[in-house]
Motif scaffolding. Structure first.
Motif, mmCIF file in Angstrom:
data_model
loop_
_atom_site.group_PDB
_atom_site.id
_atom_site.type_symbol
_atom_site.label_atom_id
_atom_site.label_comp_id
_atom_site.label_asym_id
_atom_site.label_seq_id
_atom_site.Cartn_x
_atom_site.Cartn_y
_atom_site.Cartn_z
ATOM 1 N N PRO A 1 0.809 -1.235 0.000
ATOM 2 C CA PRO A 1 0.000 0.000 0.000
ATOM 3 C C PRO A 1 0.833 1.272 0.000
ATOM 4 O O PRO A 1 0.309 2.354 -0.266
ATOM 5 C CB PRO A 1 -0.806 -0.126 1.309
ATOM 6 N N LEU A 2 2.142 1.158 0.303
ATOM 7 C CA LEU A 2 2.983 2.351 0.334
ATOM 8 C C LEU A 2 3.072 3.017 -1.030
ATOM 9 O O LEU A 2 3.110 4.252 -1.137
ATOM 10 C CB LEU A 2 4.388 1.970 0.828
ATOM 11 N N VAL A 3 3.106 2.209 -2.087
ATOM 12 C CA VAL A 3 3.166 2.734 -3.457
ATOM 13 C C VAL A 3 1.987 2.145 -4.222
ATOM 14 O O VAL A 3 1.971 0.967 -4.551
ATOM 15 C CB VAL A 3 4.496 2.353 -4.148
ATOM 16 N N GLY A 4 1.010 2.961 -4.507
ATOM 17 C CA GLY A 4 -0.168 2.490 -5.214
ATOM 18 C C GLY A 4 0.000 2.546 -6.716
ATOM 19 O O GLY A 4 1.040 2.963 -7.242
ATOM 20 N N ALA A 5 -1.044 2.116 -7.419
ATOM 21 C CA ALA A 5 -0.993 2.106 -8.881
ATOM 22 C C ALA A 5 -0.882 3.517 -9.442
ATOM 23 O O ALA A 5 -0.173 3.750 -10.433
ATOM 24 C CB ALA A 5 -2.242 1.408 -9.429
ATOM 25 N N GLN B 1 2.670 4.640 -9.106
ATOM 26 C CA GLN B 1 3.526 3.947 -10.061
ATOM 27 C C GLN B 1 3.412 4.567 -11.451
ATOM 28 O O GLN B 1 4.411 4.750 -12.143
ATOM 29 C CB GLN B 1 3.149 2.462 -10.121
ATOM 30 N N THR B 2 2.182 4.900 -11.855
ATOM 31 C CA THR B 2 1.985 5.557 -13.148
ATOM 32 C C THR B 2 2.712 6.897 -13.201
ATOM 33 O O THR B 2 3.342 7.249 -14.206
ATOM 34 C CB THR B 2 0.494 5.760 -13.413
ATOM 35 N N LYS B 3 2.645 7.630 -12.107
ATOM 36 C CA LYS B 3 3.326 8.923 -12.043
ATOM 37 C C LYS B 3 4.833 8.757 -12.135
ATOM 38 O O LYS B 3 5.519 9.516 -12.836
ATOM 39 C CB LYS B 3 2.945 9.626 -10.727
ATOM 40 N N ILE B 4 5.375 7.744 -11.451
ATOM 41 C CA ILE B 4 6.820 7.520 -11.469
ATOM 42 C C ILE B 4 7.281 7.100 -12.856
ATOM 43 O O ILE B 4 8.324 7.554 -13.344
ATOM 44 C CB ILE B 4 7.203 6.459 -10.421
#
Length: 233
Positions: free
Chosen positions: A68-72, A75-78
């Motif tokens: 939950p620390l890094v959501g979808a 991830q798209t933003k990164i």
């Protein structure tokens, strides 16, 4: 001596982070070319990318990406952020997330080592919490700042090469070449003068050859460059 050790550890973490970012910046087009040449020569599968040597970082990044620390959405933003900086590859996202986590934990540990070595360890609960949260946030955000700087520099290079690329593109189209052939020719001819825009156009040509619609490749080019001039084209 403890302070010197802590400073050396901090320098080591920074070097690891820079090395990981440089590995992620390996052009995706070059890897595709090597794989295709290896297949044509029938010498078996191409050698894995240099990022595969960071197997531990990839495992850490994968675990964090699924948490939950890094959501979808993040991830798209990164992925978009890395693309604008010219960082591509299947493992780039995992390595980037792992580097953020390692720096966050590493800077926190180093800060406490320095505070303990100098006798300045906080006794108040609030200051202890700040001594944990502040370096963790700094380490988590530091790779973002580095990539943002790389993206700005890449956009500047792209902006400098757009006029020449458009001139060459007009010449190629007027000579009777189709859009895909014209972009391919421009990407090869402008490589010496501006390798950044040459790589961007080359990636667009590669996507045109595999995607069902040419428009998708052009839309990806516009998003990856984030330049109004290329979006207008």
């Amino acid at each position: 001596p403890n302070f010197v050790i802590a400073a050396g550890g901090c320098l080591f973490l920074v070097i690891v982070a820079i090395n990981a970012v440089l590995v992620m910046r390996t052009p995706g087009r070059d890897r595709q070319v090597k794989q295709r040449l290896a297949a044509m020569k029938s010498v078996g599968p191409a050698k894995p990318a240099a990022a595969s040597r960071f197997a531990t970082l990839q495992k850490i990044g994968l675990a964090l990406a699924e948490s939950p620390l890094v959501g979808a959405k993040e991830q798209t933003k990164i992925v978009a952020q890395l693309g604008q900086a010219g960082i591509h590859g299947r493992d780039a996202l995992r390595i980037f997330i792992a580097v953020k986590a390692v720096l966050g934990v590493g800077l926190t540990v180093l800060l406490w080592i320095v505070l303990g070595a100098t006798g300045n360890a906080p006794h108040s609960f609030i200051f202890r919490v700040l001594a944990v949260i502040a370096p963790a946030l700094l380490g988590w955000r530091l790779p973002d700042m580095v990539v943002s700087r790389m993206a700005r520099r890449r956009r500047r290079k792209l902006g400098e090469g757009v006029p020449d690329a458009l001139d060459l593109l007009v010449i190629c189209v007027e000579a009777g070449l189709g859009l895909e052939q014209a972009l391919d020719r421009v990407s090869r001819d402008i490589a010496i003068a501006n390798p950044v825009i040459a790589a961007a156009l080359g990636n667009a040509v590669a996507e045109m050859r595999v995607l069902p619609q040419m428009r998708d490749a052009l839309d990806n080019l516009a998003r990856a460059t984030a330049l109004p001039a290329i979006k207008s084209v």
